[in-house]
Design a protein around this motif. Structure first.
Motif, PDB file in Angstrom:
ATOM      1  N   MET A   1       0.844  -1.186   0.000  1.00 54.30           N
ATOM      2  CA  MET A   1       0.000   0.000   0.000  1.00 54.30           C
ATOM      3  C   MET A   1       0.887   1.248   0.000  1.00 54.30           C
ATOM      4  O   MET A   1       2.017   1.206   0.482  1.00 54.30           O
ATOM      5  CB  MET A   1      -0.915   0.014   1.224  1.00 54.30           C
ATOM      6  N   ILE A   2       0.354   2.352  -0.542  1.00 51.56           N
ATOM      7  CA  ILE A   2       1.099   3.599  -0.630  1.00 51.56           C
ATOM      8  C   ILE A   2       0.229   4.733  -0.099  1.00 51.56           C
ATOM      9  O   ILE A   2      -1.001   4.594   0.017  1.00 51.56           O
ATOM     10  CB  ILE A   2       1.537   3.866  -2.098  1.00 51.56           C
ATOM     11  N   THR A   3       0.856   5.852   0.223  1.00 46.99           N
ATOM     12  CA  THR A   3       0.138   7.011   0.755  1.00 46.99           C
ATOM     13  C   THR A   3      -1.071   7.354  -0.109  1.00 46.99           C
ATOM     14  O   THR A   3      -0.986   7.403  -1.340  1.00 46.99           O
ATOM     15  CB  THR A   3       1.080   8.229   0.822  1.00 46.99           C
ATOM     16  N   LYS A   4      -2.197   7.598   0.546  1.00 47.59           N
ATOM     17  CA  LYS A   4      -3.435   7.947  -0.158  1.00 47.59           C
ATOM     18  C   LYS A   4      -3.214   9.215  -0.983  1.00 47.59           C
ATOM     19  O   LYS A   4      -2.706  10.215  -0.495  1.00 47.59           O
ATOM     20  CB  LYS A   4      -4.564   8.167   0.854  1.00 47.59           C
ATOM     21  N   GLY A   5      -3.567   9.159  -2.248  1.00 46.18           N
ATOM     22  CA  GLY A   5      -3.389  10.299  -3.131  1.00 46.18           C
ATOM     23  C   GLY A   5      -2.105  10.256  -3.926  1.00 46.18           C
ATOM     24  O   GLY A   5      -1.948  11.002  -4.898  1.00 46.18           O
ATOM     25  N   ALA A   6      -1.162   9.393  -3.521  1.00 41.40           N
ATOM     26  CA  ALA A   6       0.099   9.275  -4.250  1.00 41.40           C
ATOM     27  C   ALA A   6      -0.073   8.333  -5.435  1.00 41.40           C
ATOM     28  O   ALA A   6      -0.947   7.461  -5.443  1.00 41.40           O
ATOM     29  CB  ALA A   6       1.199   8.764  -3.331  1.00 41.40           C
ATOM     30  N   SER A   7       0.755   8.509  -6.429  1.00 43.54           N
ATOM     31  CA  SER A   7       0.719   7.640  -7.605  1.00 43.54           C
ATOM     32  C   SER A   7       1.737   6.525  -7.442  1.00 43.54           C
ATOM     33  O   SER A   7       2.891   6.775  -7.064  1.00 43.54           O
ATOM     34  CB  SER A   7       1.032   8.443  -8.870  1.00 43.54           C
ATOM     35  N   ALA A   8       1.302   5.313  -7.739  1.00 36.27           N
ATOM     36  CA  ALA A   8       2.230   4.188  -7.674  1.00 36.27           C
ATOM     37  C   ALA A   8       3.269   4.326  -8.775  1.00 36.27           C
ATOM     38  O   ALA A   8       2.943   4.713  -9.903  1.00 36.27           O
ATOM     39  CB  ALA A   8       1.474   2.874  -7.818  1.00 36.27           C
ATOM     40  N   PRO A   9       4.527   4.050  -8.485  1.00 37.68           N
ATOM     41  CA  PRO A   9       5.566   4.125  -9.517  1.00 37.68           C
ATOM     42  C   PRO A   9       5.258   3.182 -10.674  1.00 37.68           C
ATOM     43  O   PRO A   9       4.603   2.148 -10.508  1.00 37.68           O
ATOM     44  CB  PRO A   9       6.831   3.688  -8.772  1.00 37.68           C
ATOM     45  N   VAL A  10       5.725   3.546 -11.850  1.00 44.72           N
ATOM     46  CA  VAL A  10       5.502   2.733 -13.044  1.00 44.72           C
ATOM     47  C   VAL A  10       6.055   1.327 -12.821  1.00 44.72           C
ATOM     48  O   VAL A  10       7.186   1.148 -12.356  1.00 44.72           O
ATOM     49  CB  VAL A  10       6.178   3.382 -14.271  1.00 44.72           C
ATOM     50  N   GLY A  11       5.221   0.336 -13.120  1.00 43.96           N
ATOM     51  CA  GLY A  11       5.643  -1.051 -12.996  1.00 43.96           C
ATOM     52  C   GLY A  11       5.454  -1.643 -11.614  1.00 43.96           C
ATOM     53  O   GLY A  11       5.754  -2.819 -11.399  1.00 43.96           O
ATOM     54  N   GLN A  12       4.948  -0.855 -10.652  1.00 43.36           N
ATOM     55  CA  GLN A  12       4.756  -1.328  -9.288  1.00 43.36           C
ATOM     56  C   GLN A  12       3.258  -1.439  -8.988  1.00 43.36           C
ATOM     57  O   GLN A  12       2.476  -0.569  -9.374  1.00 43.36           O
ATOM     58  CB  GLN A  12       5.395  -0.365  -8.281  1.00 43.36           C
ATOM     59  N   VAL A  13       2.861  -2.526  -8.314  1.00 42.83           N
ATOM     60  CA  VAL A  13       1.468  -2.704  -7.903  1.00 42.83           C
ATOM     61  C   VAL A  13       1.343  -2.244  -6.455  1.00 42.83           C
ATOM     62  O   VAL A  13       1.828  -2.910  -5.533  1.00 42.83           O
ATOM     63  CB  VAL A  13       1.021  -4.172  -8.041  1.00 42.83           C
ATOM     64  N   MET A  14       0.745  -1.086  -6.253  1.00 40.72           N
ATOM     65  CA  MET A  14       0.570  -0.515  -4.919  1.00 40.72           C
ATOM     66  C   MET A  14      -0.819   0.091  -4.823  1.00 40.72           C
ATOM     67  O   MET A  14      -1.310   0.684  -5.789  1.00 40.72           O
ATOM     68  CB  MET A  14       1.626   0.567  -4.644  1.00 40.72           C
ATOM     69  N   PHE A  15      -1.435  -0.038  -3.665  1.00 41.36           N
ATOM     70  CA  PHE A  15      -2.786   0.468  -3.462  1.00 41.36           C
ATOM     71  C   PHE A  15      -2.724   1.770  -2.659  1.00 41.36           C
ATOM     72  O   PHE A  15      -2.252   1.774  -1.513  1.00 41.36           O
ATOM     73  CB  PHE A  15      -3.632  -0.572  -2.732  1.00 41.36           C
ATOM     74  N   PRO A  16      -3.178   2.897  -3.223  1.00 42.73           N
ATOM     75  CA  PRO A  16      -3.075   4.203  -2.549  1.00 42.73           C
ATOM     76  C   PRO A  16      -4.147   4.385  -1.477  1.00 42.73           C
ATOM     77  O   PRO A  16      -5.170   5.031  -1.697  1.00 42.73           O
ATOM     78  CB  PRO A  16      -3.254   5.193  -3.705  1.00 42.73           C
ATOM     79  N   CYS A  17      -3.906   3.830  -0.304  1.00 46.27           N
ATOM     80  CA  CYS A  17      -4.931   3.852   0.743  1.00 46.27           C
ATOM     81  C   CYS A  17      -4.377   4.140   2.131  1.00 46.27           C
ATOM     82  O   CYS A  17      -5.112   4.087   3.118  1.00 46.27           O
ATOM     83  CB  CYS A  17      -5.683   2.521   0.753  1.00 46.27           C
TER      84      CYS A  17
END
Length: 583
Positions: free
Chosen positions: A63-79
């Motif tokens: 998971m990544i910071t809400k509102g942030a964009s996941a880097p290209v090629g990475q599977v991350m959930f912005p939550c």
């Protein structure tokens, strides 16, 4: 680029990644050796249809910071909404400190299950139903004790985890509320030593098959086959009696030597527990702690920087060689006791700081002692480093003692919890500090030690404990810019501030021991709490010199700085410099 270089860059954009490691079967549904048929599971343990062949692997959810964009090629959930830390806090002279804790808040969201459910395309229901965390928790009941990582760093192109600091925790609980807010609480890896989780010795399950008389020399255990859990010879406790046995025949323990270790022979009833004892016989304190962590708390040795090899020294090896080589102890643990209790006793009585460093991913062990030869001590002042109006100082009078009492010499190894259970008392007192011209009161610290076997153990402990507790320690709290990132928990820190003055009114430098470091604003500032160490900046602390070192007048500057030399009776060398202090 690296985390250190990124945190100093103007315009840096902080971001947080959270990685959740959960159990995941490495097999494919109905593919050999999996024998399950019908509707596919979700490759998790509580949805498995062939538990006998469940092959545990790990699946990481990021998971990544809400509102942030996941880097290209990475599977991350912005939550990720918020990450709150309660960092490690050291407590000097009181054994273990407060362990670090993290609480991560997420916002749940609708999810289609693609990339999560390995059989999503085979489902006959609408996989858009439900929420991400709702389905994750339903499929992963067994999340307690699994790993969660917090990576704090900065957005950069190309994406690299080198731009992040990483902290690792053990999941303690996960809560979800009606408004979709999910909270995960993690504790540091030393959570595993909690008394409820880890005991030494492990609880024995063998029971007496019949009554035992005071003179019996053999016993048979129940249930059948339990003898496999007992070594061929050993020490056991039944009721209040400790005894040894010399051999074993299946479930029968033979050659009993009764009334051992200060206990008295006594009758026992059938189905009384036959508890194996743990004996540490003349073993160094570092090796005892290592044994408790690895063999009783199930902590992976990769987290312990100790090789027990003089030719390949790691952090614990160095502390052992420099300060703990004489700390060899004997004790008998005759009932199953919490590992935390045992380690608390050992660290307090050996004056060891012991904590989990979530950034280095190592368990730290550091003796309360002056800086090592060549050790660089960071210096800060309110003129150059300390953020304006961020500093406060308190006097912690609760940590001042004028007398240290140590009880040792166990009478009966089945009873070690009361003062009356010991035969020796060693007292170190500073009567001047108790006098009316100084503090004018009496403060007693009492310690009961089942570990100390030599009088020198008590003498060294009381001398060193008195050194750091005879005066009221100062506790300083201040904030530093992120560029002071090298200040870490357990470090020494020299501080000069207008809040601590000498008799002339001039700021005076004091040496502190850092007890807590907490990020206030990621990448911008940190809060440091430290306590006066008892080791002054202007005192020369000497170390035992090896053979062949010349006299003081002929020694090099490096030798004078790092080794102890005997001075004349007036406490001054011929060049006018002061003598060394022995601790």
């Amino acid at each position: 680029m690296s985390f250190d270089s990124e945190r100093k860059r103007l315009g840096k954009e902080p971001v947080t990644l959270v990685e959740l490691d959960l159990d995941f079967c490495s097999l494919s549904f109905s593919g050999a050796p999996c024998t399950a048929t019908g509707v596919p599971c979700y490759n998790t343990r509580n949805t498995c249809k062939d538990a006998a062949n469940f092959t545990k692997g790990t699946k990481t959810y990021t998971m990544i910071t809400k509102g942030a964009s996941a880097p290209v090629g990475q599977v991350m959930f912005p939550c990720v909404k918020k990450v709150s830390y309660s960092p490690t806090k050291l407590t000097f002279g009181n054994g273990l400190g407060y362990r670090s804790k993290v609480t991560i808040t997420f916002q749940d969201f609708a999810h289609h299950d693609r990339g999560i459910d390995p059989y999503q395309s085979q489902r006959t229901y609408d996989t858009n139903q439900g929420t991400f965390f709702g389905k994750l928790l339903a499929r992963n009941t067994y999340y307690n004790g699994r790993t969660i990582r917090i990576r704090t760093g900065y957005q950069a192109t190309p994406f690299s985890l080198d731009n992040f600091d990483t902290r690792e925790y053990i999941i303690e609980k996960i809560d979800i509320s009606a408004n979709g807010v999910v909270k995960i609480v993690g504790k540091d890896i030393l959570k595993k030593i909690d008394n409820k989780r880890s005991q030494c010795p492990k609880v024995s399950e063998g029971l007496l098959s019949a009554d035992m008389t005071k003179t019996a020399t053999s016993i048979t255990l129940l249930p059948g086959g339990i003898g496999l859990d007992y070594p061929d010879s050993g020490v056991i406790r039944i009721g209040d009696e400790i005894m040894s046995y010399s051999s074993k025949n299946v479930d029968t323990l033979q050659g009993l030597v009764r009334a051992g270790f200060g206990t008295e022979a006594d009758d026992a009833q059938d189905e009384d527990t036959v508890q194996l004892c743990k004996i540490y016989d003349n073993l160094n304190v570092v090796d005892i702690i290592y044994d408790l962590l690895v063999n009783y708390a199930d902590i992976d040795p990769k987290f312990i920087p100790y090789n027990n090899d003089v030719n390949n020294k790691d952090e614990w090896d160095i502390e052992k060689e420099n300060w703990l080589s004489l700390k060899t102890y004997y004790t008998v643990v005759s009932t199953s006791e919490g590992v935390q209790t045992l380690i608390e006793e050992l660290t307090e009585q050996s004056l060891i700081l012991f904590w989990w460093d979530e950034l280095s991913q190592k368990i730290k062990l550091k003796v309360i002692a002056p800086p090592q030869r060549g050790e660089v001590v960071n210096y800060v002042s309110d003129k150059f480093n300390i953020l304006e109006n961020s500093m406060s100082i308190q006097n912690d009078d609760s940590k001042r003692f004028s007398e240290i009492w140590v009880y040792s010499g166990v009478k009966n190894w089945a009873e070690t919890s009361e003062i009356e259970d010991f035969t020796k008392l060693h007292i170190k007192a500073d009567l001047e500090k108790e006098g009316e011209d100084q503090y004018g009161d009496r403060r007693i610290k009492k310690v009961m030690s089942r570990w100390f076997t030599l009088d020198t153990h008590s003498t060294i402990f009381t001398e060193r404990y008195m050194l750091m507790s005879k005066d009221t320690p100062k506790v300083i709290t201040l904030q530093l810019d992120a560029k002071e990132h090298e200040v870490k928990t357990g470090d020494f820190l020299d501080v000069s501030t207008r809040l601590v003055l000498d008799a002339t009114g001039s700021p005076t430098g004091q040496r502190y021991h850092v007890t807590e470091v907490k990020e206030v604003v990621l990448g911008h500032s940190m809060q440091v709490t430290a306590m006066t160490s008892g080791f002054a900046i202007d005192i020369r602390y000497g170390y035992i010199a090896p053979n062949g070192v010349p006299n003081y007048s002929e020694a090099t500057a490096a030798q004078r700085d790092g080794m102890a030399f005997i001075s004349p009776n007036n406490g001054l060398f011929l060049d006018g410099t002061e003598a060394y202090k022995i601790i």
